[in-house]
Design a protein around this motif. Structure first.
Motif, short mmCIF file in Angstrom:
data_model
loop_
_atom_site.label_atom_id
_atom_site.label_comp_id
_atom_site.label_asym_id
_atom_site.label_seq_id
_atom_site.Cartn_x
_atom_site.Cartn_y
_atom_site.Cartn_z
N LYS A 134 0.82 -1.20 0.00
CA LYS A 134 0.00 0.00 0.00
C LYS A 134 0.87 1.26 0.00
CE LYS A 134 -3.85 2.12 2.42
NZ LYS A 134 -4.75 2.02 3.56
N ALA A 135 1.94 1.25 0.79
CA ALA A 135 2.82 2.42 0.84
C ALA A 135 3.49 2.65 -0.50
CB ALA A 135 3.86 2.23 1.94
N GLU A 136 3.92 1.57 -1.15
CA GLU A 136 4.55 1.72 -2.46
C GLU A 136 3.57 2.23 -3.50
OE1 GLU A 136 4.75 -0.94 -0.55
OE2 GLU A 136 6.82 -1.63 -0.38
N ALA A 137 2.33 1.75 -3.44
CA ALA A 137 1.31 2.21 -4.38
C ALA A 137 1.04 3.70 -4.21
CB ALA A 137 0.02 1.41 -4.20
N LEU A 138 0.96 4.14 -2.97
CA LEU A 138 0.74 5.57 -2.72
C LEU A 138 1.95 6.40 -3.14
CD1 LEU A 138 -1.06 5.41 0.73
CD2 LEU A 138 -2.07 5.93 -1.50
N LEU A 139 3.14 5.89 -2.88
CA LEU A 139 4.35 6.61 -3.27
C LEU A 139 4.43 6.80 -4.78
CD1 LEU A 139 7.19 7.75 -2.43
CD2 LEU A 139 8.04 5.47 -2.96
N PHE A 140 4.28 5.71 -5.52
CA PHE A 140 4.36 5.82 -6.98
C PHE A 140 3.15 6.54 -7.56
CE2 PHE A 140 7.64 2.58 -6.56
CZ PHE A 140 8.57 3.08 -7.45
N GLY A 141 2.00 6.47 -6.88
CA GLY A 141 0.86 7.26 -7.31
C GLY A 141 1.14 8.74 -7.19
N GLY A 142 1.80 9.14 -6.11
CA GLY A 142 2.20 10.54 -5.96
C GLY A 142 3.19 10.97 -7.02
N VAL A 143 4.14 10.10 -7.34
CA VAL A 143 5.10 10.40 -8.41
C VAL A 143 4.38 10.53 -9.75
CG1 VAL A 143 7.07 9.46 -9.69
CG2 VAL A 143 7.04 9.34 -7.21
N ALA A 144 3.39 9.67 -10.00
CA ALA A 144 2.63 9.75 -11.25
C ALA A 144 1.84 11.05 -11.33
CB ALA A 144 1.69 8.55 -11.37
N VAL A 145 1.22 11.45 -10.23
CA VAL A 145 0.48 12.72 -10.21
C VAL A 145 1.42 13.89 -10.46
CG1 VAL A 145 -0.81 14.28 -8.70
CG2 VAL A 145 -1.41 11.87 -8.78
N PHE A 146 2.60 13.84 -9.85
CA PHE A 146 3.59 14.90 -10.07
C PHE A 146 3.99 15.00 -11.54
CE2 PHE A 146 8.10 16.00 -10.51
CZ PHE A 146 8.07 17.32 -10.06
N PHE A 147 4.36 13.86 -12.14
CA PHE A 147 4.77 13.90 -13.54
C PHE A 147 3.61 14.25 -14.46
CE2 PHE A 147 8.55 11.19 -12.46
CZ PHE A 147 9.49 12.15 -12.85
N GLY A 148 2.40 13.82 -14.13
CA GLY A 148 1.24 14.18 -14.94
C GLY A 148 0.98 15.68 -14.90
N GLY A 149 1.03 16.25 -13.70
CA GLY A 149 0.85 17.71 -13.58
C GLY A 149 1.96 18.49 -14.27
N CYS A 150 3.20 18.05 -14.06
CA CYS A 150 4.33 18.72 -14.73
C CYS A 150 4.21 18.61 -16.24
CB CYS A 150 5.65 18.13 -14.27
SG CYS A 150 6.12 18.61 -12.61
N GLY A 151 3.81 17.43 -16.73
CA GLY A 151 3.67 17.25 -18.18
C GLY A 151 2.59 18.13 -18.77
N ALA A 152 1.46 18.25 -18.06
CA ALA A 152 0.37 19.09 -18.55
C ALA A 152 0.79 20.56 -18.57
CB ALA A 152 -0.87 18.90 -17.69
N LEU A 153 1.37 21.03 -17.48
CA LEU A 153 1.80 22.43 -17.43
C LEU A 153 2.92 22.72 -18.43
CD1 LEU A 153 1.74 23.05 -13.57
CD2 LEU A 153 0.10 23.86 -15.29
N TYR A 154 3.87 21.81 -18.52
CA TYR A 154 4.99 21.99 -19.44
C TYR A 154 4.51 22.00 -20.89
CZ TYR A 154 9.58 21.34 -21.56
OH TYR A 154 10.71 21.50 -22.31
N GLY A 155 3.56 21.11 -21.20
CA GLY A 155 3.04 21.07 -22.56
C GLY A 155 2.30 22.33 -22.95
N VAL A 156 1.55 22.89 -22.02
CA VAL A 156 0.79 24.10 -22.31
C VAL A 156 1.70 25.31 -22.41
CG1 VAL A 156 -0.93 25.70 -21.35
CG2 VAL A 156 -1.36 23.24 -21.32
N TRP A 157 2.63 25.45 -21.46
CA TRP A 157 3.45 26.65 -21.42
C TRP A 157 4.59 26.64 -22.43
CZ3 TRP A 157 3.70 26.85 -15.42
CH2 TRP A 157 2.53 27.44 -14.92
N SER A 158 5.21 25.51 -22.68
CA SER A 158 6.39 25.50 -23.54
C SER A 158 6.08 25.16 -24.99
CB SER A 158 7.43 24.52 -23.02
OG SER A 158 7.02 23.19 -23.27
#
Length: 133
Positions: free
Chosen positions: A2-26
């Protein structure tokens, strides 16, 4: 898991948010694609860990009241020796070389790689058959 799932889920949310913002702005397709792939890989690991947690439940490592002896004993089946990893590695190398030298070598490498993966997946498919539960 469960801890690993939450950890990698947080990493996925981070990269998803960064990818969306980076794609729009750059507007840079290469960087956006790299961030989307990173999101996909983290989400895949998170999904696997969450699925294993649902199937198997809590491990001793997940409990705060667990003792060392709770994790003792056999964990999984690990094969002692197999030729399939060598065939898979050789197939990967020939496939990568085929990208440089031509389609004919790529197809030979893809065949070897497919054979190696097939062998890895199905080498112990009948393990445990004939045993009574």
């Amino acid at each position: 898991m469960k801890a690993e799932a939450l950890l990698f889920g947080g990493v996925a949310v981070f990269f998803g948010g960064c990818g969306a913002l980076y794609g729009v702005w750059s507007g840079d397709p290469a960087g956006t694609a790299a961030l989307v792939v990173a999101f996909g890989m983290a989400a895949l690991v998170s999904f696997f860990c969450a699925t294993q947690y649902v199937r198997r439940g809590q491990r001793p490592q997940d409990r705060t009241d667990a003792e060392v002896a709770d994790a003792a004993g056999p964990l999984e089946f690990f094969p002692p020796h197999s030729r399939w990893p060598v065939i898979t590695a050789f197939g990967s190398a020939v496939t990568a070389t085929g990208v440089v030298y031509g389609l004919w070598l790529f197809l030979i490498g893809a065949g070897l790689l497919g054979l190696g993966i097939f062998g890895l997946v199905f080498q112990y498919v009948d393990r445990g058959s004939g045993q009574e539960d």
